[in-house]
Motif scaffolding. Structure first.
Motif, short mmCIF file in Angstrom:
data_model
loop_
_atom_site.label_atom_id
_atom_site.label_comp_id
_atom_site.label_asym_id
_atom_site.label_seq_id
_atom_site.Cartn_x
_atom_site.Cartn_y
_atom_site.Cartn_z
N TYR A 220 1.18 0.41 -10.29
CA TYR A 220 1.05 0.52 -8.85
C TYR A 220 0.28 -0.69 -8.31
O TYR A 220 -0.21 -1.53 -9.06
CB TYR A 220 0.35 1.81 -8.47
CG TYR A 220 1.24 3.04 -8.52
CD1 TYR A 220 2.48 3.01 -9.15
CD2 TYR A 220 0.84 4.24 -7.93
CE1 TYR A 220 3.29 4.13 -9.19
CE2 TYR A 220 1.65 5.36 -7.96
CZ TYR A 220 2.88 5.30 -8.59
OH TYR A 220 3.69 6.41 -8.62
N TYR A 221 0.14 -0.76 -6.98
CA TYR A 221 -0.45 -1.92 -6.33
C TYR A 221 -1.73 -1.54 -5.58
O TYR A 221 -1.81 -0.46 -4.98
CB TYR A 221 0.53 -2.54 -5.33
CG TYR A 221 1.78 -3.07 -5.95
CD1 TYR A 221 1.85 -4.39 -6.40
CD2 TYR A 221 2.91 -2.26 -6.10
CE1 TYR A 221 3.02 -4.89 -6.97
CE2 TYR A 221 4.07 -2.75 -6.66
CZ TYR A 221 4.12 -4.07 -7.10
OH TYR A 221 5.28 -4.57 -7.66
N PHE A 222 -2.69 -2.44 -5.60
CA PHE A 222 -3.91 -2.27 -4.82
C PHE A 222 -3.74 -2.91 -3.45
O PHE A 222 -3.08 -3.94 -3.29
CB PHE A 222 -5.11 -2.90 -5.54
CG PHE A 222 -5.54 -2.17 -6.77
CD1 PHE A 222 -6.27 -0.99 -6.67
CD2 PHE A 222 -5.22 -2.65 -8.03
CE1 PHE A 222 -6.67 -0.30 -7.80
CE2 PHE A 222 -5.62 -1.97 -9.18
CZ PHE A 222 -6.34 -0.79 -9.06
N GLY A 223 -4.38 -2.29 -2.46
CA GLY A 223 -4.35 -2.83 -1.11
C GLY A 223 -5.46 -2.26 -0.27
O GLY A 223 -6.09 -1.26 -0.64
N VAL A 224 -5.73 -2.89 0.85
CA VAL A 224 -6.71 -2.40 1.81
C VAL A 224 -6.11 -2.56 3.20
O VAL A 224 -5.57 -3.62 3.54
CB VAL A 224 -8.04 -3.19 1.73
CG1 VAL A 224 -9.08 -2.57 2.68
CG2 VAL A 224 -8.58 -3.21 0.31
N SER A 225 -6.17 -1.50 4.01
CA SER A 225 -5.64 -1.57 5.36
C SER A 225 -6.63 -0.93 6.32
O SER A 225 -7.50 -0.15 5.92
CB SER A 225 -4.28 -0.86 5.46
OG SER A 225 -4.43 0.55 5.28
N ALA A 226 -6.50 -1.26 7.60
CA ALA A 226 -7.40 -0.73 8.62
C ALA A 226 -6.64 -0.60 9.94
O ALA A 226 -5.61 -1.25 10.15
CB ALA A 226 -8.62 -1.63 8.80
N VAL A 227 -7.20 0.24 10.82
CA VAL A 227 -6.53 0.48 12.10
C VAL A 227 -7.56 0.81 13.17
O VAL A 227 -8.64 1.34 12.88
CB VAL A 227 -5.49 1.62 11.97
CG1 VAL A 227 -6.18 2.97 11.78
CG2 VAL A 227 -4.55 1.67 13.16
N THR A 228 -7.24 0.46 14.41
CA THR A 228 -8.01 0.90 15.57
C THR A 228 -7.05 1.58 16.54
O THR A 228 -5.85 1.29 16.54
CB THR A 228 -8.71 -0.27 16.29
OG1 THR A 228 -7.71 -1.14 16.84
CG2 THR A 228 -9.59 -1.04 15.32
N GLY A 229 -7.57 2.48 17.35
CA GLY A 229 -6.76 3.16 18.35
C GLY A 229 -7.37 2.96 19.72
O GLY A 229 -7.58 1.85 20.17
N GLU A 230 -7.67 4.07 20.41
CA GLU A 230 -8.40 3.98 21.67
C GLU A 230 -9.82 3.49 21.44
O GLU A 230 -10.43 2.88 22.31
CB GLU A 230 -8.41 5.34 22.37
CG GLU A 230 -7.03 5.82 22.81
CD GLU A 230 -7.08 7.14 23.52
OE1 GLU A 230 -8.20 7.67 23.68
OE2 GLU A 230 -6.02 7.65 23.93
N LEU A 231 -10.36 3.78 20.25
CA LEU A 231 -11.66 3.27 19.84
C LEU A 231 -11.45 2.17 18.81
O LEU A 231 -10.39 2.07 18.19
CB LEU A 231 -12.51 4.40 19.25
CG LEU A 231 -12.70 5.62 20.15
CD1 LEU A 231 -13.51 6.69 19.44
CD2 LEU A 231 -13.35 5.24 21.47
N SER A 232 -12.46 1.33 18.60
CA SER A 232 -12.23 0.16 17.76
C SER A 232 -13.49 -0.27 17.03
O SER A 232 -14.60 0.16 17.34
CB SER A 232 -11.70 -1.01 18.61
OG SER A 232 -12.67 -1.38 19.58
N ASP A 233 -13.30 -1.15 16.04
CA ASP A 233 -14.35 -1.78 15.24
C ASP A 233 -13.76 -3.02 14.58
O ASP A 233 -12.54 -3.14 14.42
CB ASP A 233 -14.86 -0.83 14.14
CG ASP A 233 -16.15 -0.13 14.52
OD1 ASP A 233 -16.92 -0.68 15.34
OD2 ASP A 233 -16.41 0.97 13.99
N ASN A 234 -14.64 -3.93 14.16
CA ASN A 234 -14.25 -4.97 13.22
C ASN A 234 -14.23 -4.36 11.82
O ASN A 234 -15.22 -3.75 11.40
CB ASN A 234 -15.24 -6.13 13.24
CG ASN A 234 -15.31 -6.82 14.59
OD1 ASN A 234 -14.28 -7.17 15.17
ND2 ASN A 234 -16.52 -7.02 15.10
N HIS A 235 -13.12 -4.51 11.11
CA HIS A 235 -13.02 -4.05 9.73
C HIS A 235 -12.82 -5.27 8.85
O HIS A 235 -11.74 -5.88 8.86
CB HIS A 235 -11.87 -3.07 9.56
CG HIS A 235 -12.05 -1.79 10.32
ND1 HIS A 235 -11.43 -1.55 11.52
CD2 HIS A 235 -12.79 -0.69 10.06
CE1 HIS A 235 -11.77 -0.35 11.96
NE2 HIS A 235 -12.60 0.19 11.09
#
Length: 320
Positions: A220-235
């Motif tokens: 399998y594969y390693f990965g990192v993902s992030a998301v913002t919606g109506e609220l947000s942050d720096n990831h």
């Protein structure tokens, strides 16, 4: 005696060679300075709002409706491993912020979707770092929250439950806007999954969760993902280091075609609509509400008539 010394030196040299060459799996690791030029990096691909800088890899900026991910392009053949991830979550929000990021070990890669910026119905392991402060429905814990999730590709990620129907275990943690370095370690050895954190600036691992009986495939594969919606942050992803826990000569079963399984899952919390009143009860509540409004109106009318009559009587007495 000389033979014994030679044997010890040989053993030390072999161990040192294995420790330096095989312990840290460089083809699965990502450290500063990030190599590559333009839109390519050795062994890694990125997508969405991801931006590579000299100091960090920003998956999402502190803006609404952003999604980014970075994925290792080499399938992992290691059976027992430990992933150490350095990250930083920061933003302007003090009380409202979100949504979070996910560390993946999955069959598919580089497929965007609604699950923290990656695909739904995933097959594999996901470590969720959920920072969404405006929590969906009832919880028995605070946010941010770290949880381990497992899916064999057949189950949909339920956002109303925050994926708790896929959850193995979890722990609360404070990770936002910290001035010191923050880390997560994911240890998978002999079918036991453990997650540790180092987020208090003490340079030591703190246990977060431990789940035995977890079977993960290889390849399998390693990965990192992030998301913002109506609220947000720096990831921000600072580094990703994968260490092999396999010993030289150790034999393992073939897990290339194995589906992810676990002996234990936590009980999911109820959906918001599951705890809503039934339709007849909702109609009864609506009837009571309108009846209460009608009674208030009637009382107001009666009170107005009584006040008007009293005022007329007082006015008439002043003429005698």
């Amino acid at each position: 005696m000389n033979f014994l010394l030679l044997f010890i030196q040989f053993a030390i040299s072999v161990h040192a060679e294995w420790n330096t060459k095989d312990f840290l799996k460089r083809e699965h690791s990502l450290v500063k300075p990030y190599q590559g030029s333009g839109v390519t990096m050795p062994y890694w691909d990125f997508m969405g709002s991801t931006v590579i800088t000299n100091s960090y890899i920003r998956l999402t900026p502190d803006l609404q409706s952003k999604s980014g991910a970075i994925w290792n392009s080499v399938p992992c053949k290691v059976h027992n491993w430990e992933a150490q991830v350095q990250f930083k979550v920061s933003g302007k929000g003090k009380d409202l912020f979100g949504d979070g990021f996910m560390i993946w070990y999955t069959k598919d890669r580089m497929e965007g979707g609604p699950v923290f910026g990656s695909k739904d119905f995933f097959t594999g392991l996901a470590i969720s770092v959920d920072t969404y402060s405006n929590q969906n429905g009832p919880h028995n814990h605070q946010h941010p929250y770290i949880s381990a999730m497992l899916n064999n590709g057949s189950k949909k990620y339920d956002h109303d439950k925050d994926g708790t129907h896929l959850q193995l275990a979890g722990c609360e943690t404070k990770i936002r806007n910290l001035k010191h370095d923050t880390f997560i370690a994911i240890n998978y050895e002999n079918d036991v999954l453990k997650v540790f954190t180092d987020v208090e600036g003490k340079n030591g691992w703190k246990p977060c969760l431990e789940v035995p009986g977890v079977k993960l495939p290889t390849g399998y594969y390693f990965g990192v993902s992030a998301v913002t919606g109506e609220l947000s942050d720096n990831h921000d992803l600072i580094s990703f280091k994968l260490y092999s826990k396999d010993m030289p000569g150790q034999e393992f079963e073939d897990r290339s075609d194995l589906l992810p399984t676990a002996e234990f899952f936590e009980a999911p919390r109820d959906r918001a609509e599951d705890v809503k009143p039934s339709a007849p009860f909702r109609r009864f509540l609506t009837f009571i509400f309108y009846l209460f409004i009608a009674l208030l109106v009637i009382c107001a009318i009666i009170g107005g008539i009584w006040y008007y009559q009293s005022w007329n009587e007082k006015k008439a007495k002043r003429f005698y």
